[in-house]
Design an enzyme around this catalytic site. Structure first.
Site, PDB file in Angstrom:
ATOM      1  N   HIS A  17       0.836  -1.205   0.000  1.00 54.46           N
ATOM      2  CA  HIS A  17       0.000   0.000   0.000  1.00 54.46           C
ATOM      3  C   HIS A  17       0.875   1.262   0.000  1.00 54.46           C
ATOM      4  O   HIS A  17       0.612   2.224  -0.721  1.00 54.46           O
ATOM      5  CB  HIS A  17      -0.874   0.050   1.260  1.00 54.46           C
ATOM      6  CG  HIS A  17      -1.929  -1.001   1.355  1.00 54.46           C
ATOM      7  ND1 HIS A  17      -2.097  -1.796   2.471  1.00 54.46           N
ATOM      8  CD2 HIS A  17      -2.894  -1.400   0.484  1.00 54.46           C
ATOM      9  CE1 HIS A  17      -3.114  -2.613   2.287  1.00 54.46           C
ATOM     10  NE2 HIS A  17      -3.621  -2.411   1.097  1.00 54.46           N
ATOM     11  N   ARG A  90      -2.588  -5.823  -8.438  1.00 54.11           N
ATOM     12  CA  ARG A  90      -1.691  -6.988  -8.432  1.00 54.11           C
ATOM     13  C   ARG A  90      -2.097  -7.892  -9.593  1.00 54.11           C
ATOM     14  O   ARG A  90      -3.278  -7.945  -9.960  1.00 54.11           O
ATOM     15  CB  ARG A  90      -1.799  -7.734  -7.098  1.00 54.11           C
ATOM     16  CG  ARG A  90      -1.103  -7.034  -5.953  1.00 54.11           C
ATOM     17  CD  ARG A  90      -1.660  -7.443  -4.631  1.00 54.11           C
ATOM     18  NE  ARG A  90      -3.069  -7.060  -4.517  1.00 54.11           N
ATOM     19  CZ  ARG A  90      -3.817  -7.270  -3.447  1.00 54.11           C
ATOM     20  NH1 ARG A  90      -3.310  -7.860  -2.401  1.00 54.11           N
ATOM     21  NH2 ARG A  90      -5.091  -6.887  -3.430  1.00 54.11           N
TER      22      ARG A  90
HETATM   23  P1  ADP Z   1      -9.991  -2.884  -0.513  1.00 55.60           P
HETATM   24  O1  ADP Z   1     -10.837  -3.558   0.521  1.00 55.60           O
HETATM   25  O2  ADP Z   1     -10.576  -1.596  -1.006  1.00 55.60           O
HETATM   26  O3  ADP Z   1      -9.533  -3.769  -1.639  1.00 55.60           O
HETATM   27  P2  ADP Z   1      -7.284  -2.999   0.509  1.00 55.60           P
HETATM   28  O4  ADP Z   1      -6.777  -2.376   1.760  1.00 55.60           O
HETATM   29  O5  ADP Z   1      -7.259  -4.481   0.425  1.00 55.60           O
HETATM   30  O6  ADP Z   1      -8.722  -2.400   0.319  1.00 55.60           O
HETATM   31  O7  ADP Z   1      -6.480  -2.426  -0.746  1.00 55.60           O
HETATM   32  C1  ADP Z   1      -6.495  -1.053  -1.064  1.00 55.60           C
HETATM   33  C2  ADP Z   1      -5.861  -0.859  -2.423  1.00 55.60           C
HETATM   34  O8  ADP Z   1      -4.502  -1.232  -2.382  1.00 55.60           O
HETATM   35  C3  ADP Z   1      -6.471  -1.711  -3.527  1.00 55.60           C
HETATM   36  O9  ADP Z   1      -6.429  -0.972  -4.740  1.00 55.60           O
HETATM   37  C4  ADP Z   1      -5.556  -2.907  -3.606  1.00 55.60           C
HETATM   38  O10 ADP Z   1      -5.580  -3.508  -4.872  1.00 55.60           O
HETATM   39  C5  ADP Z   1      -4.225  -2.217  -3.353  1.00 55.60           C
HETATM   40  N1  ADP Z   1      -3.230  -3.142  -2.826  1.00 55.60           N
HETATM   41  C6  ADP Z   1      -3.388  -4.091  -1.886  1.00 55.60           C
HETATM   42  N2  ADP Z   1      -2.244  -4.768  -1.667  1.00 55.60           N
HETATM   43  C7  ADP Z   1      -1.330  -4.233  -2.532  1.00 55.60           C
HETATM   44  C8  ADP Z   1       0.043  -4.518  -2.844  1.00 55.60           C
HETATM   45  N3  ADP Z   1       0.700  -5.496  -2.242  1.00 55.60           N
HETATM   46  N4  ADP Z   1       0.657  -3.753  -3.763  1.00 55.60           N
HETATM   47  C9  ADP Z   1      -0.016  -2.763  -4.402  1.00 55.60           C
HETATM   48  N5  ADP Z   1      -1.315  -2.455  -4.184  1.00 55.60           N
HETATM   49  C10 ADP Z   1      -1.966  -3.177  -3.256  1.00 55.60           C
END
Ligand code: ADP
Length: 161
Positions: A17, A90
């Protein structure tokens, strides 16, 4: 000022993130990390804890802010003055979900654009869900999360034993 909203659950924020937030902060004048209050997911951390951990993690980034929100993401984007919603992709896992959500958001709010950044190779495998699973089993996660998050995960795991 070009403002972007980076919304998500962030339960908890990971280095994946953070990588997206840093890259978005290079593209936009201001990035607001929006922590969704009530996702349809089982949460480990409260909204206050998720906000606090994200704030500690982005403390060194002057143009990144963290705010909780509830309701529609596009409404919160309008509230903070964001013209773009940033999401991380991803390989395999995220595209279909983001495509569907983007089309719905476009229908709700045509002026807001979705900007997807490809997750960096080293974080492709990283999700908050897998992270929590590994942490709860005592696995090493310190290289996957900011330091305050590693400490918070260890505390939570210990308090559940
Ligand atoms: P949500 O419930 O909205 O999917 P997340 O906290 O799981 O919330 O993810 C928030 C954003 O960050 C999403 O766009 C997700 O695809 C992205 N994300 C999650 N993990 C990663 C990662 N390892 N690398 C890049 N982006 C990520």
């Amino acid at each position: 000022m070009t403002i972007a909203l980076y919304p998500g659950t962030f339960d908890p924020i990971t280095n994946g993130h953070l990588d997206i937030a840093i890259r978005a902060a290079n593209l936009f004048q201001k990035v607001v990390i929006g922590i969704y209050d009530t996702p349809a997911k089982n949460l480990l951390f409260t909204t206050e804890e998720r906000v606090d951990l994200a704030r500690q993690s982005v403390a060194g980034l002057p143009n990144v802010e963290v705010e909780p929100f509830s309701g529609l993401t596009v409404d919160f984007a309008a509230t903070v003055g964001a013209k773009a919603i940033v999401r991380g992709l991803r390989i395999g896992a995220d595209f279909e979900y983001e495509r569907e959500m983007a089309l719905m958001n476009k229908n709700l709010s045509p002026d807001i654009e979705l900007v997807c950044l490809m997750a960096s190779l080293k974080y492709q495998f990283l999700s908050s869900a897998r992270l929590k699973e590994v942490a709860s089993l005592g696995g090493y996660i310190d290289d996957l999360v900011p330091k305050p998050v590693a400490e918070a995960l260890k505390k939570k795991t210990l308090s559940k034993v």
